[in-house]
Enzyme design. Structure first.
Site, PDB file in Angstrom:
ATOM      1  N   ASP A 104      -0.459 -18.026   4.377  1.00  0.00           N
ATOM      2  CA  ASP A 104      -1.430 -18.984   3.870  1.00  0.00           C
ATOM      3  C   ASP A 104      -1.848 -19.972   4.960  1.00  0.00           C
ATOM      4  O   ASP A 104      -3.025 -20.332   5.072  1.00  0.00           O
ATOM      5  CB  ASP A 104      -0.897 -19.712   2.629  1.00  0.00           C
ATOM      6  CG  ASP A 104       0.560 -20.141   2.756  1.00  0.00           C
ATOM      7  OD1 ASP A 104       1.235 -19.727   3.714  1.00  0.00           O
ATOM      8  OD2 ASP A 104       1.032 -20.891   1.875  1.00  0.00           O
ATOM      9  N   TYR A 118       0.824  -1.206   0.000  1.00  0.00           N
ATOM     10  CA  TYR A 118       0.000   0.000   0.000  1.00  0.00           C
ATOM     11  C   TYR A 118       0.868   1.270   0.000  1.00  0.00           C
ATOM     12  O   TYR A 118       0.398   2.343   0.322  1.00  0.00           O
ATOM     13  CB  TYR A 118      -0.930   0.015   1.209  1.00  0.00           C
ATOM     14  CG  TYR A 118      -2.057  -1.003   1.153  1.00  0.00           C
ATOM     15  CD1 TYR A 118      -2.135  -1.937   0.122  1.00  0.00           C
ATOM     16  CD2 TYR A 118      -3.043  -1.026   2.123  1.00  0.00           C
ATOM     17  CE1 TYR A 118      -3.150  -2.864   0.071  1.00  0.00           C
ATOM     18  CE2 TYR A 118      -4.074  -1.956   2.079  1.00  0.00           C
ATOM     19  CZ  TYR A 118      -4.124  -2.877   1.046  1.00  0.00           C
ATOM     20  OH  TYR A 118      -5.136  -3.798   1.006  1.00  0.00           O
ATOM     21  N   ASP A 159     -10.532  -9.118   7.297  1.00  0.00           N
ATOM     22  CA  ASP A 159     -11.850  -9.381   6.724  1.00  0.00           C
ATOM     23  C   ASP A 159     -12.224 -10.854   6.870  1.00  0.00           C
ATOM     24  O   ASP A 159     -13.401 -11.184   7.056  1.00  0.00           O
ATOM     25  CB  ASP A 159     -11.876  -8.974   5.251  1.00  0.00           C
ATOM     26  CG  ASP A 159     -12.027  -7.462   5.071  1.00  0.00           C
ATOM     27  OD1 ASP A 159     -11.856  -6.737   6.064  1.00  0.00           O
ATOM     28  OD2 ASP A 159     -12.320  -7.018   3.949  1.00  0.00           O
ATOM     29  N   LYS A 195       5.415 -14.122   4.853  1.00  0.00           N
ATOM     30  CA  LYS A 195       5.663 -15.085   3.766  1.00  0.00           C
ATOM     31  C   LYS A 195       7.143 -15.039   3.398  1.00  0.00           C
ATOM     32  O   LYS A 195       7.528 -14.917   2.231  1.00  0.00           O
ATOM     33  CB  LYS A 195       4.774 -14.751   2.559  1.00  0.00           C
ATOM     34  CG  LYS A 195       4.699 -15.861   1.513  1.00  0.00           C
ATOM     35  CD  LYS A 195       4.065 -17.133   2.036  1.00  0.00           C
ATOM     36  CE  LYS A 195       3.956 -18.160   0.901  1.00  0.00           C
ATOM     37  NZ  LYS A 195       3.526 -19.493   1.421  1.00  0.00           N
ATOM     38  N   ASP A 251      -4.827  -6.633   6.089  1.00  0.00           N
ATOM     39  CA  ASP A 251      -6.109  -6.221   5.513  1.00  0.00           C
ATOM     40  C   ASP A 251      -6.950  -7.448   5.176  1.00  0.00           C
ATOM     41  O   ASP A 251      -8.137  -7.536   5.506  1.00  0.00           O
ATOM     42  CB  ASP A 251      -5.845  -5.382   4.267  1.00  0.00           C
ATOM     43  CG  ASP A 251      -7.072  -4.598   3.823  1.00  0.00           C
ATOM     44  OD1 ASP A 251      -8.091  -4.610   4.532  1.00  0.00           O
ATOM     45  OD2 ASP A 251      -7.000  -3.963   2.751  1.00  0.00           O
TER      46      ASP A 251
END
Length: 337
Positions: free
Chosen positions: A206, A121, A234, A167, A230
């Protein structure tokens, strides 16, 4: 008296903000509210998604409440611009089950600590002959800072485990920096007496996404980079009743901004169907930030009572009430306290 900048935005933003403001009026706290503009409607009227005046007002207030804004294609994001301008480098997203809400899990209570200032971002993108590229910016300073916030929040909330999510097996350089910074901060904090009881671990993003569905009770505080945070937030919202139930804090060294994580939902704007719970819970987080802990607790408990009673709930919660009818019910309980 606290000076609060209020940014309703557009879509359902003004409706949920109006509900939260109505509830806040019942508290034994003196506020001075100043309204500012941002978002889609603001862009079409002023040519910018967030005026400099709005940013200055937010910077100079005790806290900021933000409703929701519709994304304007090709224009800067109002909320990301505001977070960066105010130095709000930490995004705190509680994932919490509430009584009376149809949820996959009825007993969750963990926190996602999301780095808020960089990552994918960062906004550094460019077109190429074959498409486009985006620059993922991860710095040691930001990674250390957000890791420290995670440990401090864990202690504050009485949690005993902090999990880093990354990751680094694929993003060896960028997430390598994040991972190394996290473990350095973890060693520093767990050597302190008050943090010595805490467990520390790490997961690839993951795997974290999988465990959040299969075994979310393993989580207490998760700390991660911007985009991963982010997405996981959610996912967490989906476990506890949806985006209409999840608030968030954006905090920095000198200021705080509080917003629901749902979008502007223009398809239901003006219908009175918007769930005000996430916005009301965001105001409770603001009160905690202002160290008005008793009033924050009273506000959250009043909302919980409305949810338990299931008499005044919006359509998404299985009821037939409007946004303001639900807000009225919360305020009535507060006024009885």
């Amino acid at each position: 008296m606290y000076t609060i900048t209020v940014i309703p935005g557009d879509g359902i933003g003004p409706e949920v903000m109006g509900a939260a403001m109505y509830v806040l009026e019942a508290l034994n706290i003196e506020f001075k509210f100043q309204e500012a503009r941002a978002g889609n409607d603001c862009y079409h009227e002023t040519g910018t998604t967030i005026p400099d005046e709005t940013i200055e007002m937010a910077k100079n207030s005790d806290a900021t409440l933000f409703g929701a804004v519709t994304t304007v294609p090709g224009q800067k994001s109002a909320i990301i611009t505001l977070r960066k301008a105010m130095g709000l480098y930490a995004n705190l997203r509680p994932v919490k089950s509430y009584p009376g809400v149809n949820s996959i899990y009825s007993d969750l209570d963990f926190l996602i600590v999301r780095e808020n200032s960089e990552g994918l971002y960062s906004g550094v993108e460019q077109e190429t002959e074959e498409g486009a590229t985006a620059l993922r910016v991860i710095t040691r300073k930001a990674s250390e800072r957000i890791s420290e916030i995670a440990f401090k929040q864990a202690l504050k909330l009485g949690k005993t485990r902090v999990t880093a999510v990354h990751k680094a097996n694929v993003l060896k350089k960028t997430d390598g920096v994040f991972r190394q910074a996290f473990w350095e901060i973890a060693r520093k904090y767990t050597e302190m007496d008050e943090y010595s009881h805490m467990e520390v671990d790490e997961l690839y993003v993951d795997a974290a996404a999988m465990f959040m569905v299969q075994d979310p009770h393993r989580f207490q505080v998760l700390v991660t980079t911007n985009l991963f945070g982010d997405i996981l937030s959610d996912e967490g919202a989906g476990l506890v009743g949806g985006l209409g139930m999840v608030p968030s804090s954006n905090i920095g060294d000198n200021n705080g901004l509080f917003e629901p994580v749902h979008g502007s939902a223009p398809d239901i704007a003006g219908s009175g169907a918007a769930n005000p719970a996430a916005m009301i819970l965001s105001t409770s987080l603001m009160l905690q930030f202002l160290e008005e802990h008793q009033e924050a607790f009273k506000l959250e408990q009043a909302l919980l009572k409305v949810l338990k009673q299931r008499k005044y709930l919006t359509v998404d919660l299985g009821g037939t009430s409007t946004t303001m009818e639900m807000a009225h019910a919360v305020r009535e309980i507060l006024e009885e306290c």
